[in-house]
Design a protein around this motif. Structure first.
Motif, PDB file in Angstrom:
ATOM      1  N   GLU A 164       0.825  -1.212   0.000  1.00 30.42           N
ATOM      2  CA  GLU A 164       0.000   0.000   0.000  1.00 30.42           C
ATOM      3  C   GLU A 164       0.856   1.258   0.000  1.00 30.42           C
ATOM      4  O   GLU A 164       0.522   2.247  -0.658  1.00 30.42           O
ATOM      5  N   VAL A 165       1.981   1.227   0.709  1.00 29.81           N
ATOM      6  CA  VAL A 165       2.883   2.375   0.683  1.00 29.81           C
ATOM      7  C   VAL A 165       3.457   2.556  -0.720  1.00 29.81           C
ATOM      8  O   VAL A 165       3.542   3.680  -1.236  1.00 29.81           O
ATOM      9  N   LEU A 166       3.836   1.464  -1.368  1.00 30.22           N
ATOM     10  CA  LEU A 166       4.336   1.557  -2.740  1.00 30.22           C
ATOM     11  C   LEU A 166       3.282   2.134  -3.674  1.00 30.22           C
ATOM     12  O   LEU A 166       3.574   2.976  -4.530  1.00 30.22           O
ATOM     13  N   SER A 167       2.031   1.685  -3.526  1.00 32.17           N
ATOM     14  CA  SER A 167       0.947   2.203  -4.351  1.00 32.17           C
ATOM     15  C   SER A 167       0.733   3.691  -4.088  1.00 32.17           C
ATOM     16  O   SER A 167       0.523   4.475  -5.024  1.00 32.17           O
ATOM     17  N   ALA A 168       0.793   4.100  -2.821  1.00 38.23           N
ATOM     18  CA  ALA A 168       0.614   5.512  -2.482  1.00 38.23           C
ATOM     19  C   ALA A 168       1.746   6.361  -3.051  1.00 38.23           C
ATOM     20  O   ALA A 168       1.516   7.460  -3.575  1.00 38.23           O
ATOM     21  N   LEU A 169       2.984   5.857  -2.964  1.00 40.30           N
ATOM     22  CA  LEU A 169       4.112   6.599  -3.535  1.00 40.30           C
ATOM     23  C   LEU A 169       3.943   6.776  -5.041  1.00 40.30           C
ATOM     24  O   LEU A 169       4.231   7.849  -5.597  1.00 40.30           O
TER      25      LEU A 169
END
Length: 905
Positions: A587-592
């Motif tokens: 999810e952090v990768l998607s948000a970035l």
């Protein structure tokens, strides 16, 4: 156009000058003639300039005709006949100019409907551009290898060179007695001839398309390995061998000893035994692609298969992923083959998707689990262009075939498969895949038939309908999301459109598009993390969030599983980032990625973008997971090189150092840190890119000094002059040599050039060549560029030097001038199906002047470069996006970094 008559001159069918008036098939061949069997007899002596062959093709005609269209390219035909019911008819063979290899057989008498046999005797040149049947010289020896995909079998033998024509093959090769010959099946007979020759006959293949036929001939090492054991799924062992150039056999041990575990994982997933009689791993001395899934004889570039005792972790990871990918093809692609190139995604997307899940199961601690996501996020960059193509792209020409082998097919396709696996559930999706394999075993299938298999296995049509919206239109869905809380409850209001990069005023709007998006939304309800999933089929919709109170935060893409980008308002972004510790790594990768997409679309200014990125990185602690930590590096480098003015460039380096300096200080250059002891793989995956950043972007003095010292030691300078692989960890060898050549100039460059004369290791050669392109010394840079035209370079090394000529900003102008002056010579060293990639040289540009010069240069020649028009269109879009974003954000960026500089001082 020229046509071949029946006049015989010096034993060859004479190609007479004439005008070709009749039409010929521009795409697929007519359905009136179908091959049913090939008998291939080739004489392959790799040290010669040509090879010879006699090929018999059994065919079935659905209606009478005196014309047969098929494929052949650069074949000097000495005799052509059609045999019907034992009667041999002479035929005229013609290769139609500018047709991409369409050939025509004409007989005086009509060939009746029913069975017939085509027999052709010919010679042809060994290809020197790494396609068809080509020659490769290495270590004083000559070898012959093949690369038939997509449309190069026609260079090796006359054929019906399309994937839908799957037939058995009987192959006999005449070679030198001292040579080894490899093909798709085991050899069953070997007979010595005079003149130190021998013939090797191979067993009949299972039905195969032309693009999977393989030959390797030369003084090859053959490493016989323990057969792959029987399993509950497979009742027989699989003979396993490694094939290398002379003297390199011991280096293929690692590849062989890890093959069984990977293959058994794949067999267990498909529930179908490995389909072929043997498995040879062939390390080709020169190979254009990374690897090729030839049935029973997979070909690889040497660096993917050949390891010494100092091989880096990254090399071993590439082995695992590529090997899993190619072996997955033995089912998806080989056992079941796409009917036409518009469904090549059924091969490549599945193999991409399977490589990640297979590697993760093979080594659960190996950090493979998020690679499918990062791959699909990367594909969104290409998918964001106006000129992006769809996954299931209609194929009308050879340009389209060439373009089909890109990140849309591989990584977007893999990401979409992952999204729908989550929608159906892993086991239910697997049932659909197994059903498809069983239905079309040793046959061909289309996307429609695959989707029907998924639907039938799950009793579902809604998911398939949604699937089709991602296959049959280009672009990235862009989902605007807003949390709304009222007395009646919480909702996430969403609207979807096609993602678009920042444009100029007056740009035509993109056509309206919608997808049926499987969305899983995760949100915080008090101390609980909750999730709701729906298919969103409309342009605008609301998703009810079952919450006891207004959610503290909401993440529109749970676990990053959806192939889309999202936007939030400032309030929702701030809430999400404040609670980022509750997000999964995916999810952090998607948000970035969605933050970066907002910046490049002009929806978020650079200051807000950077502050949010830093906050997301901090949410995962002082040492965030390797892929999260590395995600912003590309954008930070672009900001330094393109966005800011010269006066504020130093402040960008300072920011890079603030973010990544502490990580470097924890890691160091040697794998002995506390982080290595705690998680060696995480440390290794971080070390190489972080060291590269600190040395080449931040230009930290102590890092560069130590690397330069070790780089010269690696080259043997000041010692015995021999490569010293123990001077530095293998993963850092390239950056060490790069810094050495940048800081010490001509002497280091000469040492590199000296080693290249004798070095046989493809890995070491690649490091030496790549490092040489990074020199900003004008004389050294000129020598590096000249190597691209040096015939002592292997074919797959030419792109390193060609594209590397513009890698350093200081070299870009000279590199571009050199490229324009030598483009024709560079094209001759590039496989024809890859020549369109040359137009990608312009992705370095970011100004209107450079854009216009690039467009003018390619305008008159791009149509003759296979796949070039789309590559050029995408390059122009990329240049425009870069210069427009610079126009919009430079003043804001300079202000932001000037303020930071003032604060630091």
């Amino acid at each position: 156009m020229a046509r071949v008559g029946l006049s015989i001159l010096c034993g060859f069918v004479f190609i007479s000058a004439g005008v070709w008036a009749a039409d010929f098939p521009k795409g697929q061949l007519p359905e009136t003639v179908t091959p049913t069997h090939y008998a291939i007899n080739l004489k392959i002596l790799p040290e010669d300039q040509r090879f010879s062959g006699n090929v018999g093709i059994d065919v079935q005609l659905s209606k009478a005709s005196n014309i047969i269209f098929f494929h052949g390219k650069d074949l000097a035909v000495q005799g052509a006949h059609v045999i019907v019911a034992g009667k041999k008819m002479e035929a005229a063979y013609e290769e139609i100019p500018q047709s991409g290899g369409v050939a025509k057989l004409t007989t005086d008498a009509v060939i009746p409907a029913g069975p017939a046999r085509i027999e052709i005797t010919y010679t042809a040149p060994f290809n020197r551009q790494l396609e068809g049947l080509y020659r490769s010289d290495e270590g004083g020896d000559s070898y012959a290898f093949t690369q038939m995909e997509p449309i190069a079998a026609r260079l090796a033998f006359p054929s019906f060179d399309e994937p839908r024509f799957k037939t058995p093959y009987d192959t006999t090769l005449t070679v030198r007695q001292a040579h080894v010959a490899i093909s798709n099946t085991p050899s069953i007979k070997e007979e010595k001839l005079s003149n130190e020759l021998k013939t090797i006959t191979f067993s009949t293949t299972k039905p195969l398309p032309t693009y999977l036929i393989a030959f390797a001939v030369g003084p090859l090492d053959v490493v016989e390995w323990k057969a792959i054991r029987k399993t509950e799924i497979r009742e027989v062992e699989i003979p396993l061998r490694g094939i290398t150039a002379r003297g390199k056999g011991p280096q293929i041990k690692y590849a062989l000893e890890n093959t069984e575990a990977l293959l058994v994982i794949l067999e267990n997933y498909f529930g179908i035994p490995y389909p072929y009689e043997k498995l040879d791993l062939v390390a080709a001395t020169d190979f254009a692609a990374g690897a090729m899934e030839n049935a029973g004889a997979i070909f690889y570039r040497e660096p993917l298969m050949l390891f010494d005792d100092k091989a880096s972790l990254s090399q071993k990871r590439r082995y695992a992923l590529t090997h899993a990918h190619e072996m997955a093809h033995q089912w998806f692609g080989n056992l079941v083959t796409p009917a036409w190139w518009d469904d090549i995604w059924l091969n490549e997307a599945f193999a991409t998707w399977m490589e990640y899940r297979t590697a993760q199961e093979w080594n659960p601690k190996g950090e493979y689990g998020r690679l499918n996501l990062t791959g699909s996020l990367g594909a969104m960059g290409t998918d964001g262009w106006r000129s992006a193509r769809q996954i299931a792209q209609p194929i009308a020409s050879n340009d389209d075939i060439s373009n089909a082998f890109d990140s849309i097919t591989y990584e977007k396709g893999g990401g979409v498969l992952s999204m729908f696996e989550r929608y159906y559930g892993a086991e239910q999706f697997r049932k659909g895949v197994k059903l498809h394999m069983q239905r079309y075993r040793f046959g061909i299938a289309t996307s429609k038939e695959f989707l029907q298999s998924i639907a039938d296995a799950n009793g579902d049509t809604q998911g398939v309908a949604a699937f089709q919206t991602f296959l049959n239109q280009p672009g990235v869905p862009f989902v605007r999301s807003e949390l709304k809380c009222t007395k009646s409850g919480a909702k996430l209001n969403i609207s979807q459109s096609r993602y678009a990069l920042a444009g100029e005023p007056g740009d035509a709007p993109r056509p309206e598009q919608t997808w049926q998006i499987p969305m899983c939304v995760v949100y915080g309800d008090g101390s609980q993390r909750k999730q709701v999933c729906e298919i969103v089929p409309e342009r605008s919709a609301s998703i009810d969030l079952k919450a006891e109170q207004c959610p503290a935060w909401v993440m529109p893409n749970a676990d990053g599983a959806g192939y889309f980008r999202f936007a939030l308002n400032n309030k929702d972004w701030d809430a999400l980032i404040a609670n980022a510790s509750q997000l999964t790594e995916k999810e952090v990768l998607s948000a970035l990625d969605s933050l970066d997409a907002a910046f490049t679309a002009g929806n978020v200014d650079v200051d807000k973008y950077l502050e949010r990125v830093k906050a997301l990185l901090r949410s995962k602690g002082s040492n965030p997971p390797w892929d999260i930590a590395l995600a912003p590096i590309g954008r930070l480098t672009w900001i330094k090189d393109n966005l800011v003015s010269e006066e504020t460039r130093g402040a960008v380096k300072t920011l890079m150092s603030e973010i990544y300096g502490p990580i470097y200080d924890h890691l160091g250059l040697d794998p002995t840190s506390a982080m290595d002891k705690a998680n060696a793989i995480q440390a290794n995956l971080l070390r190489t890119p972080i060291v590269n950043l600190m040395a080449l972007q931040v230009e930290r003095a102590d890092v560069r000094a130590e690397l330069a010292k070790r780089g010269t030691a690696f080259l043997g300078m000041g010692g015995d002059g021999k490569i010293n692989s123990r001077a530095i960890d293998a993963s850092l060898a390239e950056v060490a040599i790069t810094v050495a050549v940048q800081d010490n100039g001509e002497p280091v460059a000469e040492a590199i050039l000296t080693h290249l004369k004798t070095e046989r290791s493809a890995v070491t050669r690649s490091r030496l060549l790549s490092s040489l392109t990074r020199s900003t010394d004008k004389a050294v840079a000129a020598k590096a560029r000249a190597l691209a035209l040096d015939t002592t370079l292997r074919g797959n090394e030419v792109p390193i030097m060609m594209y590397g000529s513009m890698r350093e900003p200081a070299n870009a102008a000279d590199g571009w001038a050199w490229f324009k002056a030598n483009v024709d010579a560079l094209a001759t060293r590039t496989p024809p199906t890859d020549r369109g990639d040359l137009a990608g040289i312009g992705t370095r540009f970011c100004s209107k002047g450079d854009r216009d010069d690039y467009a003018k240069f390619f305008q008159g020649r791009i149509d003759s470069m296979t796949g070039g028009p789309r590559t050029m269109a995408q390059t122009l879009e990329q240049v425009d996006a870069c210069r427009i974003l610079v126009q919009q954000q430079r003043r804001k960026a300079d202000k932001y970094f000037s303020t930071r500089s003032g604060e630091k001082s």
